[in-house]
Design an enzyme around this catalytic site. Structure first.
Site, short mmCIF file in Angstrom:
data_model
loop_
_atom_site.label_atom_id
_atom_site.label_comp_id
_atom_site.label_asym_id
_atom_site.label_seq_id
_atom_site.Cartn_x
_atom_site.Cartn_y
_atom_site.Cartn_z
N LYS A 1 -25.66 -10.04 -7.84
CA LYS A 1 -24.29 -10.02 -8.36
C LYS A 1 -24.27 -9.80 -9.87
CE LYS A 1 -22.91 -13.12 -4.63
NZ LYS A 1 -22.62 -14.52 -4.25
N VAL B 1 -17.54 -0.15 14.77
CA VAL B 1 -18.89 0.08 15.27
C VAL B 1 -19.66 -1.24 15.25
CG1 VAL B 1 -21.07 1.29 14.90
CG2 VAL B 1 -18.91 2.48 14.52
N ALA C 1 0.82 -1.22 0.00
CA ALA C 1 0.00 0.00 0.00
C ALA C 1 0.85 1.26 0.00
CB ALA C 1 -0.93 0.01 1.21
N ARG D 1 -23.27 -3.50 17.18
CA ARG D 1 -24.55 -3.31 17.88
C ARG D 1 -24.37 -3.42 19.40
NH1 ARG D 1 -26.68 -6.47 13.52
NH2 ARG D 1 -28.10 -5.25 12.21
N GLY E 1 -16.74 -13.01 -3.54
CA GLY E 1 -15.73 -13.05 -2.49
C GLY E 1 -14.31 -12.84 -2.96
N LYS F 1 -23.62 -6.67 -1.65
CA LYS F 1 -24.15 -6.81 -3.00
C LYS F 1 -25.60 -6.36 -3.12
CE LYS F 1 -24.66 -11.59 -1.65
NZ LYS F 1 -23.82 -11.53 -0.47
N GLY G 1 -17.22 -16.74 2.54
CA GLY G 1 -16.38 -17.12 3.68
C GLY G 1 -15.58 -15.94 4.18
N GLU H 1 -15.03 -4.73 -4.41
CA GLU H 1 -14.56 -6.01 -4.95
C GLU H 1 -15.20 -7.20 -4.23
OE1 GLU H 1 -13.36 -8.31 -7.41
OE2 GLU H 1 -12.06 -6.57 -7.68
#
Length: 421
Positions: free
Chosen positions: A201, A44, A34, A46, A130, A103, A298, A125
């Site tokens: 998708k 964040v 990077a 619940r 996946g 999606k 996954g 992406e």
């Protein structure tokens, strides 16, 4: 230049927690690729009490990741449609980059987000298949091509069920139970087995390939819940496999989009894709056919795709979200004009003259038979007639099936599967 990018992570479920894990475990190689250090500043959730032991702040205040000036990228992994869309709008309004694996939200709101974003990066992406980098392939790798067509196995749950039915002679019900037991299917698997997940998708990929803003209700969508072992037996007998496919084709004046179970020849590469794996075949006018294969769901595959978007944003390689400067205007091909070969299964009275009645109706609709299999049902006066046709159009086939259903000798609603050659 900033030496560190701070992430605001929304959701610490399977994918979110895996994103945090990979960013920690692979921090050195991620930094090298990077060009900057990437750290989660805040997540964040619940229920804060359920998420302890992390090296970053845990909050239940969704607005805090938007308002925090120290956060550069908001990563949405919360699920749902409207709440993530609102989060995306607020994030982009602050000119913060936004990454999502959602999606369903993109299927409904991708063009609105592109208009709001302008030059602010959006990464998605992970929203399709996946760990397969199909978004980048369409946006970048194949950008010099007109995409003539693509078709793919876009849902791992349905592919696992169909693989079990094909290889182990399992019923649909038993294969679904097995998938749920292994964690491949939700307790409510409707989106997967009815083709809706695959359709979400397909719409995203169609936007990238053709620049069109198609809606879910405009395309043909059928699921796998009506497929029976007899259909698998016919497929094996004549050299086919059955897969739930998302299909897109570019015609001269329109785009064809559909999701449904398809019989495909065993020589086709997609027929070899079993279990929960996904694969997409793309045909470009210059490159020819290319195939993309991998884990479609996954924690780790999806998290890998999420982090690839974060790295791309860190490199400042921003581009148009959906790959087109202006929306394309090609209409969708009407469903009734779809052309392909068909397979049908009929439950009939086991008596003379039934097959000649069926043949006559097919002939009246300009449909010619290709293969036929007849199965007597022991200790009954019933039989099953399974047949495939040569290429015809959807309107003719549906009309023929309706006429067949009205025959006194046809005892149940005819079942149909399209053949994709």
């Amino acid at each position: 230049m900033k030496k560190r990018l701070n992430i605001g992570l929304v959701g610490l479920g399977c994918v979110g927690s895996t994103v945090a894990k990979i960013l920690q475990e692979n921090q050195e190689i991620i930094k090298d690729r990077a060009g900057v250090e990437i750290k989660i500043k805040k997540a964040v959730v619940r229920d804060v009490k359920k998420h302890k032991g992390y090296a970053f702040e845990i909050s239940d205040d969704l607005e805090s990741v938007i308002e925090d000036k120290g956060i550069d990228i908001v990563v949405e992994l919360m699920g749902g449609v409207e709440a993530p869309y609102l989060l995306a709008k607020k994030t982009l309004a602050k000119q913060k980059a936004f990454v999502t694996a959602n999606k369903a939200m993109l299927a409904y709101h991708r063009y609105e987000l592109e208009q709001i974003a302008k030059n602010t990066p959006i990464g998605f992406e992970a929203s399709v298949c996946g760990g397969i980098p199909i978004i980048k392939a369409l946006k970048d790798g194949l950008s010099a091509n007109h995409i003539l067509s693509f078709k793919g196995i876009l849902n791992g749950t349905s592919n696992y069920i169909l693989s079990q039915m094909f290889k182990n002679q399992a019923s649909f019900k038993d294969a679904l139970k097995d998938a749920q037991h292994l964690g491949y299917a939700e307790l409510n698997p409707e989106f997967d087995i009815k083709g809706i997940d695959a359709a979400h998708k397909l719409l995203i990929l169609a936007s990238l390939a053709y620049g069109i803003d198609a809606k879910l209700e405009e395309i043909l969508i059928e699921g796998i819940e009506k497929i029976e072992p007899d259909d698998m037996e016919f497929a094996k007998e004549f050299g086919y496999s059955i897969k739930l496919l998302g299909i897109a084709k570019k015609h001269q004046d329109c785009i064809e989009l559909r999701v449904h179970p398809s019989m495909i020849k065993n020589e086709c590469m997609l027929s070899k894709v079993d279990g929960v794996m996904n694969a997409i075949s793309v045909i470009g006018d210059k490159v020819g056919e290319t195939l993309y294969y991998g884990a479609g769901a996954g924690g780790e595959p999806t998290a890998s795709a999420v982090i690839s978007d974060i790295i791309e944003i860190a490199r400042k390689k921003s581009s148009l979200m959906l790959g087109f400067e202006t929306p394309q205007k090609l209409p969708l091909k009407p469903k009734e004009e779809i052309q392909c070969a068909y397979y049908a299964r009929l439950l009939v009275s086991d008596e003379k003259g039934v097959f000649s009645q069926i043949s006559a109706i097919l002939a009246q609709n300009d449909i010619s038979l290709n293969n036929v299999l007849q199965k007597e049902i022991p200790q009954s006066n019933k039989a099953k007639i399974l047949f495939s046709t040569h290429t015809t159009n959807e309107k003719s086939m549906l009309n023929a099936l309706k006429e067949l259903e009205n025959l006194q000798s046809v005892l149940d609603t005819p079942k149909m599967i399209r053949l994709e050659n």
